[in-house]
Design a protein around this motif. Sequence first.
Motif, mmCIF file in Angstrom:
data_model
loop_
_atom_site.group_PDB
_atom_site.id
_atom_site.type_symbol
_atom_site.label_atom_id
_atom_site.label_comp_id
_atom_site.label_asym_id
_atom_site.label_seq_id
_atom_site.Cartn_x
_atom_site.Cartn_y
_atom_site.Cartn_z
ATOM 1 N N VAL A 56 0.750 -1.165 -0.003
ATOM 2 C CA VAL A 56 0.020 -0.063 -0.047
ATOM 3 C C VAL A 56 0.924 1.117 0.211
ATOM 4 N N PHE A 57 0.330 2.449 -0.339
ATOM 5 C CA PHE A 57 0.872 3.444 -0.216
ATOM 6 C C PHE A 57 1.119 4.082 1.063
ATOM 7 N N GLY A 58 2.350 4.864 1.459
ATOM 8 C CA GLY A 58 2.344 5.502 2.803
ATOM 9 C C GLY A 58 2.203 7.055 2.395
ATOM 10 N N ASN A 59 2.168 7.592 3.722
ATOM 11 C CA ASN A 59 2.242 9.202 3.603
ATOM 12 C C ASN A 59 3.415 9.940 2.775
ATOM 13 N N ASN A 60 4.630 9.333 2.512
ATOM 14 C CA ASN A 60 5.524 9.787 2.087
ATOM 15 C C ASN A 60 5.851 9.335 0.739
ATOM 16 N N ASP A 61 4.805 8.695 0.191
ATOM 17 C CA ASP A 61 5.134 8.159 -1.167
ATOM 18 C C ASP A 61 4.398 9.166 -2.146
ATOM 19 N N GLY A 62 5.287 10.289 -2.569
ATOM 20 C CA GLY A 62 5.029 11.348 -3.391
ATOM 21 C C GLY A 62 4.753 10.840 -4.920
ATOM 22 N N GLU A 63 5.836 9.884 -5.404
ATOM 23 C CA GLU A 63 5.699 9.541 -6.727
ATOM 24 C C GLU A 63 4.747 8.208 -6.894
ATOM 25 N N ARG A 64 3.400 8.486 -6.792
ATOM 26 C CA ARG A 64 2.589 7.274 -6.700
ATOM 27 C C ARG A 64 2.546 6.699 -8.038
ATOM 28 N N LYS A 65 2.401 7.427 -9.129
ATOM 29 C CA LYS A 65 2.459 7.054 -10.561
ATOM 30 C C LYS A 65 3.484 6.235 -10.793
ATOM 31 N N GLY A 66 4.870 6.883 -10.453
ATOM 32 C CA GLY A 66 6.048 5.847 -10.762
ATOM 33 C C GLY A 66 5.992 4.647 -9.864
ATOM 34 N N LEU A 67 5.556 4.460 -8.628
ATOM 35 C CA LEU A 67 5.527 3.462 -7.772
ATOM 36 C C LEU A 67 4.484 2.236 -8.327
ATOM 37 N N CYS A 74 -0.950 0.452 -5.897
ATOM 38 C CA CYS A 74 -1.924 1.533 -6.127
ATOM 39 C C CYS A 74 -2.916 1.345 -5.191
ATOM 40 N N ASP A 75 -3.003 1.032 -3.974
ATOM 41 C CA ASP A 75 -3.890 0.924 -2.874
ATOM 42 C C ASP A 75 -3.485 1.612 -1.674
ATOM 43 N N GLU A 76 -4.453 2.162 -0.755
ATOM 44 C CA GLU A 76 -4.485 2.751 0.357
ATOM 45 C C GLU A 76 -4.752 1.666 1.265
ATOM 46 N N ILE A 77 -5.761 0.777 1.187
ATOM 47 C CA ILE A 77 -5.873 -0.433 1.974
ATOM 48 C C ILE A 77 -5.977 -1.626 1.120
ATOM 49 N N LEU A 78 -5.471 -2.816 1.652
ATOM 50 C CA LEU A 78 -5.317 -3.810 0.961
ATOM 51 C C LEU A 78 -5.775 -5.038 1.698
ATOM 52 N N GLU A 79 -6.503 -5.845 1.013
ATOM 53 C CA GLU A 79 -7.089 -7.162 2.007
ATOM 54 C C GLU A 79 -6.657 -8.182 1.269
ATOM 55 N N ILE A 80 -5.996 -9.265 2.096
ATOM 56 C CA ILE A 80 -5.265 -10.352 1.418
ATOM 57 C C ILE A 80 -6.005 -11.514 2.241
ATOM 58 N N GLU A 81 -6.310 -12.695 1.662
ATOM 59 C CA GLU A 81 -6.646 -14.016 2.587
ATOM 60 C C GLU A 81 -5.540 -14.754 2.082
ATOM 61 N N ALA A 82 -4.971 -15.509 3.428
ATOM 62 C CA ALA A 82 -3.846 -16.533 3.056
ATOM 63 C C ALA A 82 -4.315 -17.538 4.227
ATOM 64 N N ASP A 83 -4.576 -18.901 3.874
ATOM 65 C CA ASP A 83 -4.688 -20.072 4.657
ATOM 66 C C ASP A 83 -5.913 -19.713 5.707
ATOM 67 N N GLY A 84 -6.828 -19.214 5.162
ATOM 68 C CA GLY A 84 -7.982 -18.766 5.884
ATOM 69 C C GLY A 84 -8.052 -17.644 6.573
#
Length: 170
Positions: A56-67, A74-84
């Motif tokens: 996810v992006f942090g508050n110091n990630d100014g070059e978001r397009k480049g990242l 590309c996200d501020e919040i990410l959801e992941i499911e792993a082994d339930g």
Amino acid sequence: MLIGIMSDTHDNLPAIRKAVEFLNERNVDLVIHAGDYVAPFVAGELRKLKAPLKGVFGNNDGERKGLYEALGICDEILEIEADGMKIAVTHGTDERIVRALARSRLYDVVIVGHTHHYEIREEGRTILVNPGEVCGYLTGVKSVALLDTRKREVTIINIETGELLGAMSL
């Protein structure tokens, strides 16, 4: 599944190199980055990870397009499911969002960064994990976390000394 967790790399290429080496040696299946890469040139080191990288992006990630172009971030919040296990990832800039995710009862683990201080704590039925900072700029400690979804445990390790900084069973 063994998940490597890092945050707050802040363009420190030698520290990123050390974190990548540490995670590759442990044969992690996935790496989660909780933000503050800072500039796209860090992608050169992060691409050396053997495991896929999600983050996810942090508050110091100014070059978001480049990242986004370099790493697919590309996200501020990410959801992941792993082994339930249900995992939420956010940088943690807004503590109200962190509390809401942890108290929602939707996630087993909530991963954050931002403070540069490593921590594992229970928030209701959810485990909140902050791996600390890879860069070592604020605390002087360069750390990452490992989440073992099969053993249901999380550990935080100093990548320079190998010292165990914290552990908790889920």
